[in-house]
Design a protein around this motif. Structure first.
Motif, PDB file in Angstrom:
ATOM      1  N   TYR A  94       7.550  -1.107   6.562  1.00  0.00           N
ATOM      2  CA  TYR A  94       7.408  -0.089   5.529  1.00  0.00           C
ATOM      3  C   TYR A  94       8.697   0.046   4.721  1.00  0.00           C
ATOM      4  CZ  TYR A  94      10.265   2.958   8.465  1.00  0.00           C
ATOM      5  OH  TYR A  94      11.297   3.490   9.190  1.00  0.00           O
ATOM      6  N   ASN A 129      -2.119   4.332  -3.536  1.00  0.00           N
ATOM      7  CA  ASN A 129      -2.883   5.312  -2.766  1.00  0.00           C
ATOM      8  C   ASN A 129      -2.181   6.653  -2.628  1.00  0.00           C
ATOM      9  OD1 ASN A 129      -4.856   6.216  -0.504  1.00  0.00           O
ATOM     10  ND2 ASN A 129      -2.844   6.257   0.498  1.00  0.00           N
ATOM     11  N   VAL A 153       0.859  -1.187   0.000  1.00  0.00           N
ATOM     12  CA  VAL A 153       0.000   0.000   0.000  1.00  0.00           C
ATOM     13  C   VAL A 153       0.891   1.232   0.000  1.00  0.00           C
ATOM     14  CG1 VAL A 153      -1.838   1.268   1.171  1.00  0.00           C
ATOM     15  CG2 VAL A 153      -1.775  -1.236   1.305  1.00  0.00           C
ATOM     16  N   GLY A 182      -4.926   5.514   3.257  1.00  0.00           N
ATOM     17  CA  GLY A 182      -3.945   4.443   3.107  1.00  0.00           C
ATOM     18  C   GLY A 182      -3.779   3.622   4.358  1.00  0.00           C
ATOM     19  N   ALA A 183      -3.702   4.279   5.510  1.00  0.00           N
ATOM     20  CA  ALA A 183      -3.558   3.565   6.781  1.00  0.00           C
ATOM     21  C   ALA A 183      -4.798   2.721   7.070  1.00  0.00           C
ATOM     22  CB  ALA A 183      -3.306   4.547   7.914  1.00  0.00           C
ATOM     23  N   GLY A 208       0.674   4.553   2.909  1.00  0.00           N
ATOM     24  CA  GLY A 208      -0.121   3.754   3.840  1.00  0.00           C
ATOM     25  C   GLY A 208       0.057   4.063   5.309  1.00  0.00           C
ATOM     26  N   ARG A 209       0.732   5.154   5.641  1.00  0.00           N
ATOM     27  CA  ARG A 209       0.960   5.418   7.062  1.00  0.00           C
ATOM     28  C   ARG A 209      -0.082   6.356   7.668  1.00  0.00           C
ATOM     29  NH1 ARG A 209       5.678   9.820   8.214  1.00  0.00           N
ATOM     30  NH2 ARG A 209       5.116  11.331   6.611  1.00  0.00           N
ATOM     31  N   THR A 226       3.889  -0.974   3.679  1.00  0.00           N
ATOM     32  CA  THR A 226       3.558   0.335   3.125  1.00  0.00           C
ATOM     33  C   THR A 226       4.804   0.981   2.536  1.00  0.00           C
ATOM     34  OG1 THR A 226       3.931   1.577   5.181  1.00  0.00           O
ATOM     35  CG2 THR A 226       1.723   0.634   4.829  1.00  0.00           C
ATOM     36  N   VAL A 242       0.951  -6.909   5.171  1.00  0.00           N
ATOM     37  CA  VAL A 242       0.938  -5.599   4.516  1.00  0.00           C
ATOM     38  C   VAL A 242       2.259  -4.875   4.717  1.00  0.00           C
ATOM     39  CG1 VAL A 242      -0.201  -3.351   4.389  1.00  0.00           C
ATOM     40  CG2 VAL A 242      -1.565  -5.407   4.773  1.00  0.00           C
ATOM     41  N   ASP A 290       6.500   4.561   9.072  1.00  0.00           N
ATOM     42  CA  ASP A 290       5.197   3.991   9.417  1.00  0.00           C
ATOM     43  C   ASP A 290       5.371   3.247  10.734  1.00  0.00           C
ATOM     44  OD1 ASP A 290       2.829   2.613   9.704  1.00  0.00           O
ATOM     45  OD2 ASP A 290       2.674   2.059   7.599  1.00  0.00           O
ATOM     46  N   ALA A 297      -4.581  -0.332   4.833  1.00  0.00           N
ATOM     47  CA  ALA A 297      -3.584  -1.267   5.339  1.00  0.00           C
ATOM     48  C   ALA A 297      -4.135  -2.045   6.533  1.00  0.00           C
ATOM     49  CB  ALA A 297      -2.319  -0.513   5.739  1.00  0.00           C
TER      50      ALA A 297
END
Length: 244
Positions: A46, A77, A11, A19-20, A14-15, A35, A33, A41, A23
């Protein structure tokens, strides 16, 4: 119950925000997952990367597949938005917006496709209702998201025979930390919330978790016959004709 056990998902962006939430939703369904974004993250593994760097997509996919040993799900994302009309915007700002919002997702997909073909995996792009309409002063953002929607259909058509699905979500106003901070910076946040609620038939704005719930379904086997589609999630905003 959606089951993503054994699936490896990447993702970008993703943080935080949408996005988060995506995830977390994929993890709750059993996926592993990773990111990728600028910064740390603190919630999961990540890769630190800057998607304005043209070399970043290949590096991200190389590192992700090294860690996973496979790749089943790519969620594009990460994105940027700059304010300003076309007359106010310089070429550098235009180019960075297109790079991060459209070119990077395309190159991430390109690098990921051999792995996704092997796993019969899928790509999910996070577009925007601004790829369908426009808010003021967002020409580069609108162009990038409209392009991302078109890319979604093209990838679905070209790589459906390879067993790879590609869809996009077009969120409307979602209560991310960034949007919440913007509202709180206004002179009358409560009035703004009422005003923006009125443009949505459901009477409110959305949450990252609501977008994530749709994302989790789209990358699952429950959506195995769904590809090349742009899924609007906006509380009915784009369906409502404004009064004078």
């Amino acid at each position: 119950m959606i089951d993503l056990t054994g699936k490896a998902a990447l993702v970008t962006g993703g943080r935080s925000g949408i996005g988060a939430a995506i995830a977390e939703a994929l993890e709750e369904a059993g996926a592993t997952v990773l990111t990728a974004q600028r910064g740390v993250d603190r919630a999961r593994d990540y890769i630190e990367a800057d998607l304005s760097d043209p070399d970043a997509p290949n590096a991200i996919i190389t590192e992700a597949t090294r860690r996973f040993g496979r790749l089943d799900i790519l969620v594009n994302n990460a994105g940027v938005m700059y304010e300003g009309t076309l007359l106010e915007m310089d070429a550098e700002t235009w180019a960075k917006t297109i790079q991060v919002n459209l070119t990077a997702p395309a190159m991430l997909a390109k690098a990921a496709l051999p792995h996704l073909i092997e796993s019969k995996g899928c790509i999910l792009n996070i577009g925007s209702i601004e790829g369908l309409g426009s808010n003021p002063r967002h020409p580069a953002y609108c162009a990038s998201k409209g392009g991302l929607h078109a890319l979604t259909r093209a990838v679905a058509v070209d790589h459906g025979p390879d067993g790879v699905r590609c869809n996009a979500i077009a969120p409307g106003w979602i209560d991310t930390d960034l949007n919440t901070a913007f509202i709180e910076s206004l002179g009358d946040p409560d009035q703004f919330r009422k005003d923006i609620g009125h443009i949505h038939p459901v009477g409110r704005t959305g949450t990252p978790q609501e977008v994530a719930a749709l994302a989790r379904w789209l990358v699952s086997e429950e959506a195995s016959f769904v590809t090349g589609q742009i899924w609007t999630i906006d509380g009915g905003r784009m369906s409502k004709i404004s009064l004078p």
